[in-house]
Design a protein around this motif. Structure first.
Motif, PDB file in Angstrom:
ATOM      1  N   PHE A 190      -6.851   8.485  -5.771  1.00 50.82           N
ATOM      2  CA  PHE A 190      -7.106   7.080  -5.452  1.00 50.82           C
ATOM      3  C   PHE A 190      -5.862   6.407  -4.876  1.00 50.82           C
ATOM      4  O   PHE A 190      -5.936   5.693  -3.874  1.00 50.82           O
ATOM      5  CB  PHE A 190      -7.565   6.345  -6.709  1.00 50.82           C
ATOM      6  N   LEU A 191      -4.704   6.660  -5.501  1.00 50.56           N
ATOM      7  CA  LEU A 191      -3.450   6.070  -5.028  1.00 50.56           C
ATOM      8  C   LEU A 191      -3.105   6.571  -3.627  1.00 50.56           C
ATOM      9  O   LEU A 191      -2.582   5.822  -2.802  1.00 50.56           O
ATOM     10  CB  LEU A 191      -2.308   6.408  -5.990  1.00 50.56           C
ATOM     11  N   ALA A 192      -3.396   7.846  -3.360  1.00 51.51           N
ATOM     12  CA  ALA A 192      -3.063   8.439  -2.059  1.00 51.51           C
ATOM     13  C   ALA A 192      -3.903   7.858  -0.929  1.00 51.51           C
ATOM     14  O   ALA A 192      -3.443   7.756   0.209  1.00 51.51           O
ATOM     15  CB  ALA A 192      -3.242   9.947  -2.124  1.00 51.51           C
ATOM     16  N   CYS A 193      -5.148   7.465  -1.244  1.00 50.24           N
ATOM     17  CA  CYS A 193      -6.070   7.025  -0.187  1.00 50.24           C
ATOM     18  C   CYS A 193      -6.201   5.512  -0.047  1.00 50.24           C
ATOM     19  O   CYS A 193      -6.692   5.039   0.978  1.00 50.24           O
ATOM     20  CB  CYS A 193      -7.462   7.609  -0.445  1.00 50.24           C
ATOM     21  N   ARG A 194      -5.787   4.761  -1.030  1.00 49.62           N
ATOM     22  CA  ARG A 194      -6.122   3.331  -1.048  1.00 49.62           C
ATOM     23  C   ARG A 194      -5.484   2.518   0.082  1.00 49.62           C
ATOM     24  O   ARG A 194      -6.025   1.500   0.486  1.00 49.62           O
ATOM     25  CB  ARG A 194      -5.743   2.709  -2.397  1.00 49.62           C
ATOM     26  N   ASN A 195      -4.330   2.965   0.609  1.00 48.14           N
ATOM     27  CA  ASN A 195      -3.661   2.201   1.666  1.00 48.14           C
ATOM     28  C   ASN A 195      -3.957   2.719   3.074  1.00 48.14           C
ATOM     29  O   ASN A 195      -3.413   2.201   4.050  1.00 48.14           O
ATOM     30  CB  ASN A 195      -2.144   2.190   1.439  1.00 48.14           C
ATOM     31  N   LEU A 196      -4.791   3.725   3.184  1.00 48.46           N
ATOM     32  CA  LEU A 196      -5.124   4.273   4.496  1.00 48.46           C
ATOM     33  C   LEU A 196      -6.308   3.524   5.093  1.00 48.46           C
ATOM     34  O   LEU A 196      -7.343   3.369   4.449  1.00 48.46           O
ATOM     35  CB  LEU A 196      -5.457   5.765   4.376  1.00 48.46           C
ATOM     36  N   VAL A 197      -6.155   3.080   6.328  1.00 45.19           N
ATOM     37  CA  VAL A 197      -7.206   2.274   6.963  1.00 45.19           C
ATOM     38  C   VAL A 197      -8.355   3.130   7.492  1.00 45.19           C
ATOM     39  O   VAL A 197      -9.441   2.606   7.751  1.00 45.19           O
ATOM     40  CB  VAL A 197      -6.636   1.419   8.120  1.00 45.19           C
TER      41      VAL A 197
END
Length: 204
Positions: free
Chosen positions: A162-169
């Protein structure tokens, strides 16, 4: 219609998982109706203006009716006055709810899966996990897949992924319980864990 199976390096293999043939025969209008109802349900509905009966002031007639050479006025709170009410403005009392049947909701989901499979954009992987929790690792996987954006579906969310993907647009990571026809349709590709895929088909 088949879902493409990826190996642990997120590369395409010769294996695939077939979708039920009935999915392709579903009328796409079901998907349209669900998307319309879904978007209506998430409207904030906060735009609101006051009409002349709701703004403060305006109790006294500003000047006499005749004799002063100007236009007559009965209140300082009509819509033609600065500070007055708004005529025909938005009101937050409108109900945007649109009914959608359970069966139609399911048909929309099945049609969305069929559309993705037909385009070769329905991908299945044994397990999607980013142990490092770093966005650059998730971004490299998405770049390797070669799609503009992608919906990633896990059987159970874990904190690192979740942390790895949350900032990817260009990606959106969800739990199997959050999947709906609109999310499947709006992204260019869908990457789903094998166990989640089987559960999704089984529920159909």
């Amino acid at each position: 219609m088949k879902a493409l199976i990826l190996n642990e390096n997120y590369e395409k293999t010769s294996e695939n998982l077939a979708l039920p043939e009935a999915y392709a025969k579903i009328n796409p209008h079901n998907l349209y109706l669900y998307a319309k109802a879904y978007l209506a349900s998430i409207r904030a509905n906060t735009a609101h203006t006051k009409n002349r009966s709701e703004v403060s002031g305006g109790g006294k007639k500003p000047w006499r009716q005749k004799g002063r050479g100007g236009a007559r006025a009965g209140s300082t709170r009509t819509n033609v006055w600065v500070g007055g009410g708004v005529a025909f403005g938005p009101r937050n009392t409108k109900n945007y709810f649109q009914k959608i049947n359970k069966k139609q909701k399911r048909l929309a989901l099945e049609r969305a899966l069929a559309d993705k499979a037909d385009k070769g954009a329905l991908l299945v992987v044994e397990n999607f996990e980013i142990p490092s929790g770093k966005s650059k690792d998730a971004a490299s996987i998405i770049k390797k897949l070669g799609f503009k954006d992608i919906l990633i579906v896990k059987s159970l969310l874990d904190e690192k992924s979740f942390l790895a993907c949350r900032n990817l647009v260009n990606c959106y990571l969800v739990d199997i319980s959050e999947v709906n026809a609109y999310l499947l349709a709006v992204y260019n590709a869908v990457l789903i864990e094998k166990s989640a895929f089987k559960n999704l088909i089984k529920e159909a």
